[in-house]
Design a protein around this motif. Sequence first.
Motif, short mmCIF file in Angstrom:
data_model
loop_
_atom_site.label_atom_id
_atom_site.label_comp_id
_atom_site.label_asym_id
_atom_site.label_seq_id
_atom_site.Cartn_x
_atom_site.Cartn_y
_atom_site.Cartn_z
N TYR A 36 0.86 -1.17 0.00
CA TYR A 36 0.00 0.00 0.00
C TYR A 36 0.90 1.23 0.00
CZ TYR A 36 -4.08 -2.76 1.56
OH TYR A 36 -5.12 -3.65 1.67
N GLN A 38 0.69 5.63 0.98
CA GLN A 38 -0.12 6.69 1.57
C GLN A 38 0.55 8.03 1.32
OE1 GLN A 38 -0.68 6.47 5.85
NE2 GLN A 38 -2.61 7.59 5.73
N HIS A 41 -2.59 13.40 3.88
CA HIS A 41 -4.00 13.77 3.94
C HIS A 41 -4.91 12.80 3.19
CE1 HIS A 41 -2.31 17.36 5.61
NE2 HIS A 41 -1.72 17.66 4.47
N GLN A 42 -4.41 11.60 2.93
CA GLN A 42 -5.24 10.57 2.33
C GLN A 42 -5.03 9.25 3.06
OE1 GLN A 42 -5.12 10.13 -1.92
NE2 GLN A 42 -4.89 12.32 -2.29
N GLY A 43 -5.96 8.33 2.88
CA GLY A 43 -5.79 7.01 3.45
C GLY A 43 -4.86 6.18 2.59
N PRO A 44 -4.37 5.06 3.13
CA PRO A 44 -3.52 4.17 2.32
C PRO A 44 -4.25 3.69 1.07
CG PRO A 44 -3.41 3.58 4.64
CD PRO A 44 -4.51 4.60 4.51
N PHE A 46 -4.17 0.71 -1.95
CA PHE A 46 -3.63 -0.57 -2.38
C PHE A 46 -2.88 -0.42 -3.69
CE2 PHE A 46 -3.33 -5.02 -3.07
CZ PHE A 46 -3.64 -5.26 -4.39
N TYR A 87 4.00 0.93 2.31
CA TYR A 87 3.87 -0.11 3.34
C TYR A 87 3.83 -1.49 2.71
CZ TYR A 87 2.18 3.69 6.40
OH TYR A 87 2.05 4.84 7.13
N VAL A 99 -5.11 -5.90 9.30
CA VAL A 99 -3.88 -5.52 8.62
C VAL A 99 -3.01 -4.73 9.58
CG1 VAL A 99 -2.93 -4.23 6.69
CG2 VAL A 99 -5.07 -5.47 6.41
N PHE A 101 0.06 -2.44 9.95
CA PHE A 101 0.96 -1.58 9.22
C PHE A 101 2.19 -1.29 10.07
CE2 PHE A 101 -1.35 -0.04 5.46
CZ PHE A 101 -2.61 -0.52 5.72
N TYR B 35 -9.66 2.24 11.56
CA TYR B 35 -8.28 2.36 12.02
C TYR B 35 -8.09 3.74 12.62
CZ TYR B 35 -7.21 -1.64 8.93
OH TYR B 35 -7.17 -2.88 8.31
N LEU B 43 -0.45 3.46 12.23
CA LEU B 43 -1.81 3.08 11.87
C LEU B 43 -2.22 1.86 12.68
CD1 LEU B 43 -2.78 3.34 8.15
CD2 LEU B 43 -4.18 2.16 9.81
N LEU B 91 -9.48 6.40 10.19
CA LEU B 91 -9.63 5.91 8.83
C LEU B 91 -10.62 4.76 8.77
CD1 LEU B 91 -5.85 6.00 8.04
CD2 LEU B 91 -7.53 7.21 6.67
N PHE B 103 -9.32 2.39 1.40
CA PHE B 103 -9.43 3.33 2.50
C PHE B 103 -10.09 4.63 2.07
CE2 PHE B 103 -6.88 1.66 6.03
CZ PHE B 103 -6.30 0.56 5.42
N GLY B 104 -10.79 5.23 3.03
CA GLY B 104 -11.29 6.58 2.84
C GLY B 104 -10.22 7.59 3.17
N PRO B 105 -10.54 8.88 3.02
CA PRO B 105 -9.54 9.93 3.26
C PRO B 105 -9.28 10.20 4.73
CG PRO B 105 -11.62 10.90 2.66
CD PRO B 105 -11.80 9.42 2.52
#
Lengths: 111, 112
Positions: A36, A38, A41-44, A46, A87, A99, A101, B35, B43, B91, B103-105
């Motif tokens: 993944y 990241q 300001h965003q999520g991870p 895939f 990651y 998961v 990380f 998360y 995380l 998250l 994942f969302g933001p």
Amino acid sequence: LAKTTQPPSMEAYEGQEVNVSCSHTNIATSEYIYWYRQVPHQGPQFIIQGYKDYVVNEVASLFISADRKLSTLSLPWVSLRDAAVYYCIVTGDTNAYKVIFGKGTHLHVLP
Amino acid sequence: NAGVIQTPRHKVTGKGQEATLWCEPISGHSAVFWYRQTIVQGLEFLTYFRNQAPIDDSGMPKERFSAQMPNQSHSTLKIQSTQPQDSAVYLCASSRDNYEQYFGPGTRLTVL
């Protein structure tokens, strides 16, 4: 306890190919390798997954050693947009959803 | 496909107040995950729903945190009596199975 070990940071110039390594010496036969990334300001997000040998998609390629203890994510022609934390995740047992990380590899891309 | 939607993107609460965070998973995904991310801890897994049923909440702080999934289209994470140490990015992720997660933001929670 993270199952993987990655370099904490890497640096590359735009246009270069970048190879990010990940060590997973205790990987189980039931487990797969996921990557993944990241950006701030965003999520991870895939990127790619694999079990053995070589996997490629439109974003990256993944090489897995014959003993499956080492994998390498290859990013061709990196741009500034590829600057992110990458990651490496190993999972696939009964708790695959959980998961874990680690710290990841912070890729810095220079113009 | 809008991806995983999280609202609000930012939330500021005073110490002791309640915070409710919302997540809308990708349509058709049966699994939802929460998360928490901080600089110090990284995380951390909190909880997991599959087909709306809670499966594993082992990562949830027991006393003030709760999560629900009343229908397929949304999940909520509620934090009662928020404390400064709850400040983090929360998250939400969804997946069709137990593997590849989307994942969302995130929602950045700041507790003053």
